[in-house]
Design an enzyme around this catalytic site. Structure first.
Site, PDB file in Angstrom:
ATOM      1  N   LYS A 183       1.176  -1.184   0.158  1.00 34.98           N
ATOM      2  CA  LYS A 183       0.405  -0.019   0.279  1.00 34.98           C
ATOM      3  C   LYS A 183       0.639   1.842  -0.343  1.00 34.98           C
ATOM      4  CE  LYS A 183      -1.424   3.170   3.131  1.00 34.98           C
ATOM      5  NZ  LYS A 183      -1.709   3.700   1.821  1.00 34.98           N
ATOM      6  N   ALA A 185       1.464   5.212  -0.476  1.00 32.90           N
ATOM      7  CA  ALA A 185       1.103   6.588  -0.181  1.00 32.90           C
ATOM      8  C   ALA A 185       0.504   6.969  -1.249  1.00 32.90           C
ATOM      9  CB  ALA A 185       2.184   7.501   0.509  1.00 32.90           C
ATOM     10  N   GLY A 236       7.648   4.706   7.308  1.00 31.01           N
ATOM     11  CA  GLY A 236       7.022   6.300   6.974  1.00 31.01           C
ATOM     12  C   GLY A 236       7.362   6.435   8.684  1.00 31.01           C
ATOM     13  N   GLU A 258      10.934   1.231   9.416  1.00 26.87           N
ATOM     14  CA  GLU A 258      11.979   1.968   9.344  1.00 26.87           C
ATOM     15  C   GLU A 258      10.854   3.714   9.421  1.00 26.87           C
ATOM     16  OE1 GLU A 258      14.443   1.786   8.408  1.00 26.87           O
ATOM     17  OE2 GLU A 258      15.104  -1.110   8.170  1.00 26.87           O
ATOM     18  N   CYS A 292      14.050  10.761   5.944  1.00 26.74           N
ATOM     19  CA  CYS A 292      14.732  10.294   7.005  1.00 26.74           C
ATOM     20  C   CYS A 292      15.833  10.552   7.215  1.00 26.74           C
ATOM     21  CB  CYS A 292      14.206   9.143   7.001  1.00 26.74           C
ATOM     22  SG  CYS A 292      14.899   7.386   6.348  1.00 26.74           S
ATOM     23  N   GLU A 392      11.037  16.435  13.236  1.00 25.23           N
ATOM     24  CA  GLU A 392      11.551  16.297  12.108  1.00 25.23           C
ATOM     25  C   GLU A 392      11.469  17.703  11.238  1.00 25.23           C
ATOM     26  OE1 GLU A 392       9.840  12.420  10.980  1.00 25.23           O
ATOM     27  OE2 GLU A 392      11.907  12.168   9.884  1.00 25.23           O
TER      28      GLU A 392
HETATM   29  P1  NAP Z   1       3.255   8.173   7.241  1.00 23.04           P
HETATM   30  O1  NAP Z   1       2.073   9.610   7.410  1.00 23.04           O
HETATM   31  O2  NAP Z   1       3.436   7.782   8.727  1.00 23.04           O
HETATM   32  O3  NAP Z   1       3.112   7.640   6.688  1.00 23.04           O
HETATM   33  C1  NAP Z   1       3.736   6.161   5.453  1.00 23.04           C
HETATM   34  C2  NAP Z   1       2.677   5.759   5.522  1.00 23.04           C
HETATM   35  O4  NAP Z   1       1.218   4.870   5.838  1.00 23.04           O
HETATM   36  C3  NAP Z   1       1.630   5.858   3.926  1.00 23.04           C
HETATM   37  O5  NAP Z   1       0.767   5.269   3.290  1.00 23.04           O
HETATM   38  C4  NAP Z   1      -0.177   6.106   4.566  1.00 23.04           C
HETATM   39  O6  NAP Z   1      -1.000   6.686   4.332  1.00 23.04           O
HETATM   40  C5  NAP Z   1       0.577   5.500   5.866  1.00 23.04           C
HETATM   41  N1  NAP Z   1      -1.490   5.094   6.805  1.00 23.04           N
HETATM   42  C6  NAP Z   1      -0.588   6.365   7.788  1.00 23.04           C
HETATM   43  N2  NAP Z   1      -1.989   5.781   8.040  1.00 23.04           N
HETATM   44  C7  NAP Z   1      -2.375   4.487   8.829  1.00 23.04           C
HETATM   45  C8  NAP Z   1      -2.690   3.249   9.226  1.00 23.04           C
HETATM   46  N3  NAP Z   1      -3.711   4.113  10.232  1.00 23.04           N
HETATM   47  N4  NAP Z   1      -3.039   2.253   8.368  1.00 23.04           N
HETATM   48  C9  NAP Z   1      -2.256   1.737   7.664  1.00 23.04           C
HETATM   49  N5  NAP Z   1      -1.129   2.974   6.824  1.00 23.04           N
HETATM   50  C10 NAP Z   1      -1.049   3.765   7.650  1.00 23.04           C
HETATM   51  O7  NAP Z   1       4.439   8.925   6.683  1.00 23.04           O
HETATM   52  P2  NAP Z   1       4.561   9.965   5.551  1.00 23.04           P
HETATM   53  O8  NAP Z   1       5.100  11.631   6.106  1.00 23.04           O
HETATM   54  O9  NAP Z   1       4.112   9.354   4.705  1.00 23.04           O
HETATM   55  O10 NAP Z   1       6.681  10.262   5.083  1.00 23.04           O
HETATM   56  C11 NAP Z   1       7.519  10.565   5.421  1.00 23.04           C
HETATM   57  C12 NAP Z   1       8.252   9.924   7.206  1.00 23.04           C
HETATM   58  O11 NAP Z   1       8.475   8.770   6.711  1.00 23.04           O
HETATM   59  C13 NAP Z   1       8.797  10.738   7.802  1.00 23.04           C
HETATM   60  O12 NAP Z   1       9.115  11.012   9.446  1.00 23.04           O
HETATM   61  C14 NAP Z   1       9.589  10.196   7.781  1.00 23.04           C
HETATM   62  O13 NAP Z   1      11.291  10.044   8.470  1.00 23.04           O
HETATM   63  C15 NAP Z   1       9.947   8.929   6.987  1.00 23.04           C
HETATM   64  N6  NAP Z   1      10.947   7.791   6.825  1.00 23.04           N
HETATM   65  C16 NAP Z   1      11.898   6.733   6.949  1.00 23.04           C
HETATM   66  C17 NAP Z   1      12.294   6.184   6.390  1.00 23.04           C
HETATM   67  C18 NAP Z   1      13.591   5.022   7.258  1.00 23.04           C
HETATM   68  O14 NAP Z   1      14.145   4.847   6.248  1.00 23.04           O
HETATM   69  N7  NAP Z   1      13.422   5.139   8.497  1.00 23.04           N
HETATM   70  C19 NAP Z   1      12.471   6.426   4.811  1.00 23.04           C
HETATM   71  C20 NAP Z   1      11.405   7.248   4.567  1.00 23.04           C
HETATM   72  C21 NAP Z   1      10.324   8.009   5.419  1.00 23.04           C
HETATM   73  P3  NAP Z   1      -2.293   7.983   4.756  1.00 23.04           P
HETATM   74  O15 NAP Z   1      -0.987   9.246   3.684  1.00 23.04           O
HETATM   75  O16 NAP Z   1      -3.266   7.442   2.813  1.00 23.04           O
HETATM   76  O17 NAP Z   1      -2.700   8.356   5.238  1.00 23.04           O
END
Ligand code: NAP
Length: 491
Positions: A183, A185, A236, A258, A292, A392
């Site tokens: 799934k 984003a 995420g 991650e 990230c 962040e």
């Molecule tokens: P996010 O808001 O956590 O969303 C990530 C994914 O999770 C999206 O597909 C989102 O879909 C989904 N999601 C959200 N709520 C959910 C739920 N209740 N059930 C299932 N899926 C759900 O993060 P983001 O804003 O897209 O990405 C930025 C974050 O990712 C930052 O904190 C960054 O540091 C982190 N990141 C970490 C790494 C690593 O390797 N550690 C790499 C890249 C990014 P929806 O948008 O539809 O809610």
């Protein structure tokens, strides 16, 4: 959609339906994907709802029964073919990334190739997933271990690396013998669907690789709740990671998380300042700071702080902001206007607390007609309790803090709930060992602004996650280690 289509050498890579059980599943219910550089409509993508999610999980569960038994030589052949197709289509896949999330096209293409590397590495690594024979205590017995695929994996990925976060999980999972339901984003579904089209062409059997799109609050509970799903692979935010971990707890599903970071970038008195400034630029302004592992707090030792700020000022002033499709652009848009507002609020907080804004420091959205923020350099003041030190930034804002000695720098660096990446610039080999051991982060870049490679472990400590992607560790994540005991051998 026409605009992006005309940029592609293979327009059939553009899909709007979900990919389930080897076929495209459409829906009259759709959501929009918009280009953050100008707000234009890129595509309307089908929302397949809970019914579609159940179908995908069921298909993956059925396919697992044969995929897990497929000889690894054959699995690896198909995985390698997928890698080849991705590399062949890297330019088109890069253009899709730039259109849906804005990063400069050269970076986007680089992301595709970087992510594909995890697929080919995993194909080779899975060939060497062998067990061991072990000494056993009971007389007349023998024992050995085998690695078996975990089962169906639900992969949930973010928008900032729409291609690489899928390849980094799915390459290893598929090579290990798991089947997957991805799934992506909602901002970046097109990259995921293009990868599905290439997976189809590579020859994965129906149901092995599935991509579903729709509302997270609808699809998420199906993915974490279905008994057939044995593992959640998530990249995420820390907040959503915690929620998924709680949901997965009911079924004792394995989780690989991650999550967010708050990377310190330490520049010691003995460092090469120009090299450190280049490192900050690479770490901080890639993807407009939306990574990230982006340097979130630049901590300079007193003896070098002024020179570093000067070197950074020269560089930040030269950055060119614009559409990712413009070759001159170094910094593209942020993902949407709310992200610009988040960054603006952090910079305003810093201003009120006495920090000096040396370059930039304002939204460019009104001027440029997209979600833009000016590349910014800030010198933190006496009050270091800035909001941007604990959250962040996720934007093109570099903030330099000062510290007097090594102990103080380590204390400041570790003063966060996150622990993903840290950077250390020094020419003292004793410091390299002492400080990299003291830093509570999963990855430390010493005189190096990038820490990811297909062959090495990527992942965090503390609230930055659980598990590792990349290298042999990334493949082992998707396996169960089974012990077999044979008795009655020495009759
Ligand atoms: P996010 O808001 O956590 O969303 C990530 C994914 O999770 C999206 O597909 C989102 O879909 C989904 N999601 C959200 N709520 C959910 C739920 N209740 N059930 C299932 N899926 C759900 O993060 P983001 O804003 O897209 O990405 C930025 C974050 O990712 C930052 O904190 C960054 O540091 C982190 N990141 C970490 C790494 C690593 O390797 N550690 C790499 C890249 C990014 P929806 O948008 O539809 O809610």
């Amino acid at each position: 959609m026409t605009d992006l289509k005309s940029r592609l050498t293979d327009p059939t890579l553009l899909k709007s339906a979900s990919f389930i059980d080897g076929g495209w599943v459409d829906s009259s219910d759709t959501f929009e994907v918009r280009n953050p550089a100008d707000g234009s409509l890129v595509a309307k993508v089908a929302d397949i709802g809970a019914g579609g999610a159940h179908r995908a999980v069921d298909a993956a569960a059925r396919a697992f029964q044969t995929w897990k038994k497929t000889p690894v030589f054959e699995r690896a052949r198909i995985v390698r073919r997928w890698h080849e197709l991705i590399v062949e289509h890297a330019s088109d896949l890069g253009a899709i990334i730039t259109a849906e999330m804005g990063k400069p096209y050269k970076e986007a293409r680089g992301e595709v190739v970087y992510g594909a590397g995890f697929i080919s590495w995993a194909a080779e690594e899975a060939m060497r997933l062998h067990g061991e024979t072990l000494p056993t205590q009971a007389p007349g017995s023998r024992g050995w271990t085998i690695h078996q695929p975990v089962g169906v994996v639900a992969c949930i990925t973010p928008w900032n690396f729409p291609s690489a976060m899928i390849s980094r999980k799915c390459g290893p999972a598929l090579a290990a013998g798991c089947t997957v339901v991805v799934k992506p984003a909602p901002e970046t579904p097109l990259s995921a669907l293009a990868l599905a089209e290439l997976a189809k062409r590579a020859g994965f059997p129906a149901g092995v690789f599935n991509v579903i799109n729709g509302k997270a609050e609808v699809l998420g509970p199906v993915m974490t709740g279905a008994p057939a799903v044995r593992m959640i692979g998530f990249t995420g935010s820390t907040e959503v990671g915690k929620l998924l971990m709680r949901q997965a707890a009911d079924g004792i599903k394995r989780v690989s998380l991650e999550l967010g970071g708050n990377a310190p970038f330490l520049v010691m008195d003995d460092a090469d300042v120009e090299l450190a400034a280049d490192g900050v630029m690479a770490s901080k302004f890639r993807a407009a700071g939306q990574t990230c592992v982006s340097a979130n707090r630049i901590i300079a030792q007193d003896g070098v702080a002024d020179a570093l700020i000067k070197a950074l000022k020269r560089r930040v002033e030269k950055l060119k902001v614009g559409s990712g499709f413009d070759e001159r652009t170094n910094v593209g848009p942020l993902i949407h206007q709310e992200a610009v507002e988040h960054v603006s609020a952090l910079v305003e907080d810093a201003r009120t607390r006495g920090a000096k804004v040396l370059v930039g420091g304002q939204s460019l959205s009104a001027k440029m007609g997209g979600a833009f923020y000016a590349p910014t350099l800030i010198e933190a003041g006496e009050d270091q309790g800035l909001d941007m030190a604990t959250s962040e930034i996720f934007g093109p804002v570099a903030t330099v803090y000062r510290a007097s000695d090594e102990a103080e720098m380590i204390r400041l660096a570790n003063d966060t709930r996150h622990g993903l990446a840290a950077y250390l610039y020094t020419n003292d080999v004793g410091r390299v060992h002492r400080m990299s051991e003291a830093l509570e982060f999963g990855m430390v870049g010493v005189n190096a602004p990038m820490v990811g490679s297909p062959s090495t472990p990527f992942g965090g400590m503390k609230e930055s996650g659980i598990g590792r992607e990349g290298g042999k560790w990334g493949v082992e994540e998707f396996t169960e280690l089974k012990f077999v005991m044979l008795g009655g051998v020495d009759r």
